[in-house]
Scaffold this motif. Structure first.
Motif, PDB file in Angstrom:
ATOM      1  N   THR A 105      31.330  26.664  23.774  1.00 31.27           N
ATOM      2  CA  THR A 105      31.413  27.064  25.228  1.00 31.27           C
ATOM      3  C   THR A 105      31.911  28.619  26.062  1.00 31.27           C
ATOM      4  O   THR A 105      31.067  28.705  26.883  1.00 31.27           O
ATOM      5  N   ALA A 106      32.395  28.942  25.773  1.00 30.96           N
ATOM      6  CA  ALA A 106      32.716  30.609  26.166  1.00 30.96           C
ATOM      7  C   ALA A 106      31.578  31.586  26.040  1.00 30.96           C
ATOM      8  O   ALA A 106      30.819  31.977  26.497  1.00 30.96           O
ATOM      9  N   GLU A 153      38.318  34.457  17.761  1.00 30.01           N
ATOM     10  CA  GLU A 153      39.332  34.574  18.243  1.00 30.01           C
ATOM     11  C   GLU A 153      40.783  33.426  17.993  1.00 30.01           C
ATOM     12  O   GLU A 153      40.820  33.684  17.083  1.00 30.01           O
ATOM     13  N   ARG A 154      41.452  33.951  18.508  1.00 32.16           N
ATOM     14  CA  ARG A 154      43.077  33.561  18.854  1.00 32.16           C
ATOM     15  C   ARG A 154      43.999  33.321  19.828  1.00 32.16           C
ATOM     16  O   ARG A 154      43.639  33.708  21.529  1.00 32.16           O
ATOM     17  N   ASP A 155      44.368  32.185  19.751  1.00 29.93           N
ATOM     18  CA  ASP A 155      45.432  31.580  21.061  1.00 29.93           C
ATOM     19  C   ASP A 155      44.146  31.516  22.518  1.00 29.93           C
ATOM     20  O   ASP A 155      44.956  31.390  23.454  1.00 29.93           O
ATOM     21  N   GLY A 156      42.633  30.821  22.122  1.00 28.77           N
ATOM     22  CA  GLY A 156      42.527  30.767  23.758  1.00 28.77           C
ATOM     23  C   GLY A 156      41.415  32.659  23.950  1.00 28.77           C
ATOM     24  O   GLY A 156      40.820  32.494  25.017  1.00 28.77           O
ATOM     25  N   GLU A 157      42.362  33.347  23.287  1.00 28.34           N
ATOM     26  CA  GLU A 157      41.463  34.740  23.889  1.00 28.34           C
ATOM     27  C   GLU A 157      40.493  34.552  22.503  1.00 28.34           C
ATOM     28  O   GLU A 157      40.433  34.598  21.451  1.00 28.34           O
ATOM     29  N   ARG A 158      39.028  35.121  23.331  1.00 29.96           N
ATOM     30  CA  ARG A 158      37.646  35.375  22.498  1.00 29.96           C
ATOM     31  C   ARG A 158      37.824  36.512  22.888  1.00 29.96           C
ATOM     32  O   ARG A 158      36.917  37.074  24.278  1.00 29.96           O
ATOM     33  N   ASP A 180      36.827  32.559  29.609  1.00 35.01           N
ATOM     34  CA  ASP A 180      37.821  31.343  29.077  1.00 35.01           C
ATOM     35  C   ASP A 180      37.190  30.628  29.103  1.00 35.01           C
ATOM     36  O   ASP A 180      36.230  29.778  30.728  1.00 35.01           O
ATOM     37  N   PRO A 230      37.302  26.113  27.309  1.00 36.69           N
ATOM     38  CA  PRO A 230      38.466  25.772  26.061  1.00 36.69           C
ATOM     39  C   PRO A 230      38.276  25.569  24.721  1.00 36.69           C
ATOM     40  O   PRO A 230      38.995  24.902  23.742  1.00 36.69           O
ATOM     41  N   ASP A 231      36.681  25.871  24.367  1.00 37.07           N
ATOM     42  CA  ASP A 231      36.460  26.742  23.045  1.00 37.07           C
ATOM     43  C   ASP A 231      35.437  27.401  22.807  1.00 37.07           C
ATOM     44  O   ASP A 231      35.084  27.524  23.452  1.00 37.07           O
ATOM     45  N   LEU A 232      35.233  28.040  21.499  1.00 44.12           N
ATOM     46  CA  LEU A 232      34.600  29.331  21.247  1.00 44.12           C
ATOM     47  C   LEU A 232      33.010  28.693  21.859  1.00 44.12           C
ATOM     48  O   LEU A 232      32.777  29.472  22.016  1.00 44.12           O
TER      49      LEU A 232
END
Length: 161
Positions: A44-45, A147-152, A38, A40-42
């Motif tokens: 960063t993940a 990526e969708r709605d904070g899930e990656r 988890d 804030p953005d792709l």
């Protein structure tokens, strides 16, 4: 088939193809579909993933902050995703003996259909990064992020020796 079972189906598919592409070769094939941490953005993940990789997979363990990996993402179309899968599913000399044409297309399409069922509605991104100096990640690799709605999720293909 529910969402979790279908992700596991995709992982099983990838495990089988990694074995087939590593067989009769001195290269280790790694094909994975993993949930990204988890963030804030792709980007960063993805950075958290490689930082964890450096601390828990690379020997000796090292603190390698995400900026050292120079991670970038770009939109990835369906044709590019198919091309990446085609390249990796038939990357070894052993798998190059598979009949070209319909057989190979059916194998790639079966995987992509399972992936669509698992990650429907996700945006798709190609991931580019560089190995920091003195670090071994793989001989070569391709990575695709979803990526969708904070899930990656990350679809990872690599060869190592």
């Amino acid at each position: 088939m529910n969402y979790a079972l279908n992700v596991d189906h995709c992982r099983g598919f990838l495990d089988a193809l990694a074995v087939l592409n590593g067989e009769a070769s001195d290269l280790c094939a790694s094909y994975e579909l993993q949930r990204l941490p988890d963030a804030p953005d792709l980007v960063t993940a993805l950075g958290l993933r490689v930082e964890d990789y450096a601390l828990n997979v690379i020997a000796p363990a090292r603190d390698l902050p995400a900026p050292l990996w120079q991670i970038t993402v770009a939109p990835c179309g369906r044709a590019q995703l198919e091309q990446v899968c085609q390249r990796w599913f038939f990357s070894s000399d052993h798998m190059q003996t598979a009949p070209p044409g319909r057989f190979r297309a059916c194998l790639v399409n079966a995987f992509l259909e399972a992936l669509d069922m698992s990650l429907s509605g996700f945006t798709v991104h190609s991931v580019k990064m560089t190995q920091p100096p003195g670090v071994w990640y793989a001989i070569h690799w391709d990575e695709i992020a979803f990526e969708r709605d904070g899930e990656r999720y990350l679809l990872h293909f690599s060869h190592s020796d």
